[in-house]
Scaffold this active site. Structure first.
Site, short mmCIF file in Angstrom:
data_model
loop_
_atom_site.label_atom_id
_atom_site.label_comp_id
_atom_site.label_asym_id
_atom_site.label_seq_id
_atom_site.Cartn_x
_atom_site.Cartn_y
_atom_site.Cartn_z
N ARG A 80 29.88 46.10 44.16
CA ARG A 80 30.87 46.67 43.37
C ARG A 80 32.10 46.83 44.42
NH1 ARG A 80 34.12 46.06 40.78
NH2 ARG A 80 34.73 47.46 38.79
N CYS A 107 35.60 45.06 43.73
CA CYS A 107 37.09 45.76 43.84
C CYS A 107 38.15 45.15 44.86
CB CYS A 107 36.89 47.18 44.35
SG CYS A 107 36.46 48.38 42.87
N HIS A 117 41.50 54.90 42.08
CA HIS A 117 40.43 55.87 41.70
C HIS A 117 40.69 57.23 41.96
CE1 HIS A 117 37.65 52.41 40.42
NE2 HIS A 117 38.25 52.02 41.66
N CYS A 136 41.71 51.88 47.61
CA CYS A 136 40.81 52.64 46.78
C CYS A 136 41.15 53.83 46.05
CB CYS A 136 39.69 53.14 47.55
SG CYS A 136 38.84 51.75 48.72
#
Lengths: 124, 292
Positions: free
Chosen positions: B249, B253, B210, B206
């Protein structure tokens, strides 16, 4: 009587000539048997090897999945290998099974690495 | 003389062993008595400071808007879309569902503090009795089941609408997600581990998308900063052409990096949401919202 001309050991050449012919036949036979064996055992080996590889791939994938690290592509490879095996396409099946095992092993390695080194991913 | 030396040697060895065992037990004590609250606060400071340094011109309060906080072109399109918010129908639907009585005559208002109004900022929270993280969506389904109703699907549909309505009543309240005890800290740590661990065939975490490359292009999309991710959910996503929850979501992802998605509202995603929400403490709730 050229064919009876002696060699350096003074042995009759005729015997040598007929021995060479026999040897050539033996060689020919040997290579024929060898090629038949190689080609036929290739596909026999493929059939025999798919199942254990597939089983290994399934087991390894389940281990990775239990850790939450299954890849989206691996189960499809296993299913493809199963379908190919059922259709008698042994070479294709072996190829897919090996690819599945490779992926499963990598995903398990990824899971184990993440367990030990996840902090290395903190960019702070 | 030899005997005396031998005794001295043995004495030194025993003393060494004693000191070593004392140090080891002190270490174990430190491990169990870890100051987790200080560690969480440090994590929040570090996490928020990372983005402050990365996008120095962006105000902290703007991170509730996801990628629209950092990309001007996307922001302009988004602001135009917000003139006619595509999530309003979901809010209306959610309100109807929220006020409709269950078969037993009770409603959702009976399950939540303050009748379920303005409570979004308190979710997810850690239920010490159950020993697990409770998200808003899980609390909604727990309420249904406690009143003899079937649980709703977690990724979209009526549950997303209910969540959208409850979020809309909490607009402007700030995230204040606590890590109250060591069991909660364990769940928080699991979420943190998930966030930073690389997974999938593409070997991305992640944090890779991000944090490291936030604001840069991944194919045609600019990746959003992780700070503030949960504040706007549930969202109407143009790609979905409908509402979806945060766990929908997460699943998307994971698929993008070729990792098999984990179950929505399973422990792993709930812990991830817990970690992300704690990191976003201090930001306003602005859900439901719209995203690309």
């Amino acid at each position: 009587m050229a064919h009876l001309r002696g060699n350096k050991f003074n042995m009759p050449v005729m015997a040598k000539v007929s021995g060479e012919k026999a040897m050539n036949k033996c060689r020919l036979l040997f290579f024929m048997v060898l090629s038949i064996t190689l080609f036929s055992s290739g596909s026999l080996y493929a059939g025999a090897a798919v199942e254990p590889i597939l089983e290994d791939a399934r087991t390894t994938l389940n281990k990775a999945a239990a850790k939450g690290f299954e890849w989206t592509t691996t189960r499809k490879l296993i299913e493809g290998a199963e379908i190919a095996l059922a259709a008698g396409e042994k070479d294709k099946s072996l190829k897919l099974a090996k690819a599945a095992l490779n992926e499963a092993e990598k995903s398990l390695t990824q899971a184990n690495y993440a367990e030990a080194h996840w902090r290395a991913g903190i960019p702070l | 003389m030899g005997l005396v030396r031998h005794k001295i040697k043995t004495g030194i060895m025993l003393l060494g062993l004693f000191v070593f065992s004392c140090m080891a037990s002190a270490d174990a004590g430190a491990e169990s008595g870890v100051d987790f609250k200080a560690m969480v606060q440090q994590d929040i400071r570090d996490f928020q400071a990372y983005f402050k340094k990365r996008f120095s011109s962006v105000e902290f309060s703007e991170y509730k808007n996801g990628v629209y906080a950092i990309d001007t072109a996307s922001r302009e399109q988004w602001l135009e879309m917000e003139d006619f918010p595509p999530y309003e129908f979901a809010v209306d639907e959610g309100e109807e569902l929220f006020t409709a009585p269950f078969t037993n005559g009770k409603t959702y208002t009976d399950c939540f503090a303050n009748g379920g109004e303005g409570v979004r900022q308190n979710y997810p929270n850690f239920d010490s009795k159950k020993g697990e993280v409770i998200t808003l969506e899980l609390a909604i389904n727990n309420c249904r089941q406690a009143n003899g109703e079937k649980p709703l699907a977690y990724k979209k549909g009526p549950l997303a609408a209910l969540s959208a309505y409850m979020a809309s009543t909490s607009a402007g309240k700030t995230f204040a997600v606590a890590v109250p005890n060591e069991a909660a800290f364990q769940a928080y740590k699991d979420g943190k581990k998930f966030f930073y661990a690389k997974r999938g065939q593409l070997n991305f975490s992640c944090a890779d998308c991000h944090m490291r490359v936030a604001g840069q292009k991944l194919r045609a999309d600019i990746t959003s900063p992780a700070l503030g991710h949960p504040t706007g959910f549930p969202v109407y996503r143009s790609k979905w052409e409908e509402m979806g929850t945060l766990h929908r979501r997460y699943a998307g992802c994971n698929k993008n990096i070729r990792a098999k998605p984990l179950p929505a509202q399973g422990r792993a995603y709930r812990n991830l949401e817990y970690f992300q929400s704690v990191m976003s403490n201090g930001l306003e709730i602005n859900g439901p919202s719209s995203r690309k």
